[in-house]
Scaffold this active site. Sequence first.
Site, short mmCIF file in Angstrom:
data_model
loop_
_atom_site.label_atom_id
_atom_site.label_comp_id
_atom_site.label_asym_id
_atom_site.label_seq_id
_atom_site.Cartn_x
_atom_site.Cartn_y
_atom_site.Cartn_z
N CYS A 63 44.57 33.34 21.69
CA CYS A 63 44.42 33.49 20.30
C CYS A 63 45.60 32.44 19.57
O CYS A 63 45.73 32.62 18.23
CB CYS A 63 44.46 34.83 19.87
SG CYS A 63 43.40 35.88 20.44
N GLU A 66 38.64 29.80 21.70
CA GLU A 66 38.46 30.05 23.15
C GLU A 66 37.06 30.28 23.56
O GLU A 66 36.46 31.10 24.34
CB GLU A 66 39.16 31.28 23.55
CG GLU A 66 39.31 32.57 22.89
CD GLU A 66 38.32 33.77 23.26
OE1 GLU A 66 37.09 33.55 22.85
OE2 GLU A 66 38.75 34.11 24.31
N HIS A 119 49.67 38.07 14.65
CA HIS A 119 48.24 38.22 15.29
C HIS A 119 47.64 39.68 15.23
O HIS A 119 48.59 40.54 15.26
CB HIS A 119 48.34 37.83 16.77
CG HIS A 119 47.00 37.86 17.50
ND1 HIS A 119 46.17 37.38 16.80
CD2 HIS A 119 46.59 38.50 18.72
CE1 HIS A 119 44.94 37.53 17.80
NE2 HIS A 119 45.34 38.53 18.76
#
Lengths: 402, 504
Positions: free
Chosen positions: B264, B224, B392
């Site tokens: 993510c 990103e 994550h």
Amino acid sequence: MKEPPAIIGVGRTRFGEHYELDPEDLIDEAGLMALDSAGIERKDLDACYISDYLLQVTNKIGLEEGFMSQILEMNIPIEKMRSFSSALMNACNAIEAGKYDVVLVGGMEKMTDRWSKIRDNLMLLVDHWSYYAGGTPESNHELLLREYIKEYNLRGDDQQKLMTTLAHISVKNHRNAVLNEYAHFRREIDVKRVFAARAEEQKMLGLYDFAPISDGATALILASPKKAKEYTDNLIYVVASSLATDFISYPSRTYRSGFLASRIAMERALKMADISLDNIKILEVYDQSTVLEMISLEDLGFVERGTAWIKLYKNFEDFKGYYDVDGRQVYVNTNGGLKADGNPLGATGGAQIFEVVKQLRGEAGQRQIKPDGDFLYGCVQEIEGFGTKVYVHILGREKGGK
Amino acid sequence: MGSEPIERRVAYIGDRLKGSKCPFCGKEYFRTRKYCGNCGRKSLGKMEDIDFFYEKGVLETCTVVREPTNKFVKLGSYIYGIVSFHNGKVRVPGRLTDIIIRSDEPVNPENFEGREVVPRFRRRYSVDRSDIIPTISLAFTFADEYYPYQQYDITKPSKEYDVPGIVGYGVYISRFRIKEGAMERSVPFIDEDAITAAVEAGKLALIHSGVDHRLIGKVYVGSESNPYAVNPIASKVAQVLKLGEEEKAEGVQGVDAVDTEFACKAATSMFKDAMALVYYPRNPMDYVMVIGADNAQAAPRGEPGGELDFFVGYGGAAFIFGMRDVIAEVEGWYSCTSDTPDFWRRDLEPYPRHGGRFTGEPAYFKHIIKAGKKLMEKMNLKPSDIDYFVCHQPNPTFPARAAATLGFKPEQYLPGLQVSKFGNTYSGSSPIGLAAILDQAEPHKRIMIVSYGSGAGSDAYIFITTSQIKDKRERQKFTVKYQAENKFINYVDYATYRRFKEGL
Ligand SMILES: [Zn+2]
């Protein structure tokens, strides 16, 4: 031996910052002075060779031939080269080929008009891959110095002596320039100041080790020997005009503790002139840095390789105005060199020639040298890029030959 | 103003340090040539392609540059010199990177000369924000410091598997860190970005797997923080790493390359696509590479979105999927998605915004726990059947809480919990955690990874390690632990961290 072409007039502007002048104004001034000193008129010119490196970048000017034609109000052949020595060499070739009799050679540069922007262009010109890797013009000189130090294993006290020698070279050139009315810097400096600048900048070589960038123009009138004699008795022959080249990328060269092109160009020049090094009493070397003055003395054969650092060091202990090395006495950069006279790229070689012509003619005023023995020949080394092209011109009051 | 054709040509040669070698006399050149200067006409058209991308050089001579040319000004002071390869057969100019030299700091070239260096793929210099980003591998770091010299040996595979899985992987974390409290975060050097991290991770995955780069059929790069809004990172990765069969005449690679974006989870989402492509019965690809790399973006503290600035990291991980010499077979997967806008960045905005408290329960925890639970249900597994769990890692507390909620114990989730070492590397976050587990897991261990991407969704996978995991381990010196606990780590202050992150 065939008679070489001769210089019958020289001219130049002061080097430095000329905010108020365009490049045309500068070449006009230098050209007029050269014509005047030769005692000829514009209409006597058969052709013109001019030189500049970066007018396209600094002044967004191309087609310099056009404004030269307009200044001269003539329609003669005009060609633009990069360095002054290149223009002179091409003029010599044309005259020797019998094509022209009288030629104006001129160089100009306006480095200060866009000075902060041209650093990148200068380095791109030197070698674009070195530029891409982060190289700068100054860093190449420091790499050359490191290569020299390593090649000759100079450590401790020896390295200190080498650095002192380089400082003395700068001091000597500044002192010479005090007597040069055209010089960019006309003030003396001392060895302490050279070292202080290095220390302050935390670099091997500091402000006083490098030539500045300057504005300026230079010119000369070159004539066939027959025509030259019609104008003057006080002519200076171009007895040798030689050029050698080397790879654009300094790191990729095999020989890196000096410039191979200098050595080759000098060998060729001496052969052309048919004289020996001993006949050369004055030498103008292309001292973009103090390192380059020292190493050029070796490359041109005046000092044995790997020894200039100590031989010059001893000279500077009691400096007499000339280098007394390997049984020869040679005056080097009596105008102050690029370091103090200034360095307007395309005009620089013209100032070197100007100096040698003036000295050989005995017209150097307060700077006039009086070497022992016959003072017949002088030599000029001009470099394009970082040792990529080296021009050697030998000038003489005589035509060469032993 | 840049020139796109010049950029293409310089990068084509310079990113990979391409050259030529004479088959007759052995003379070598940097930059490709059609003939040899020694051998002349007989060598015409017979020169061999070489490159120095995976080579080790020697910094022969150097100096310090303190007044760079205009485009290098942001690099400050740096070491510049001559690098030789193959005992002086080839010499190139080079800049040392990953070293901070203060303007008043003395530099003695003798301390650097004669040392071995490794070429690094980096940004070349600064250009206008609207220009093509110039890159080059004439940047070097010392082979005996943070980034070790590693050979890339292509290895012939010895074993076929029935199920696709991970064949090799690589993690790249920069040398620089910022340390605040107990948390360390990786910081890019000023010439690094998401593109250079992706290439580094891919390179390390090739080295670890021993996979022939020509056999990679597709590369995905999830990020990103691509410095381009339009222009893929994956095309750079494909060209620099020479993925797929090279079509030399046109300078193109026979490979599919694409960037993916889903905050993510941009990389983890593609794991199953990669495995599907190598498993595809009709026309399977030999290998597929998936990279997650980010120079995780955050506004400065105090500005909207600035709360992210306490956690963002820099780095990437690359995984190569295939059916041969697999080190971890896939057992199952599950993904879930909802339209939950907890973190976003509008076009032309420099930094992402963050939904504050909204990001926790309704976003992160909801999706991770859903995906984790569903996959265990689907596979008929209990937390105790799983040896390692990784999810994550936006900060140190969230992943621990998510793991505990799913029923995992610290010994299951701590090996993969790397956020307090590197910060949140966004697309690289859970993949780096997975790599840390693969670095130490014994054969026949079950690993569960659950990613999370804002926007929002989670991908859960279960892998089972094979006996080959141990064979390949010795091929990678640059492990996650090595990068986390390295004596050459350079800690920088907050101002330097922000400056480096902004880049050249
Ligand atoms: Zn050959």
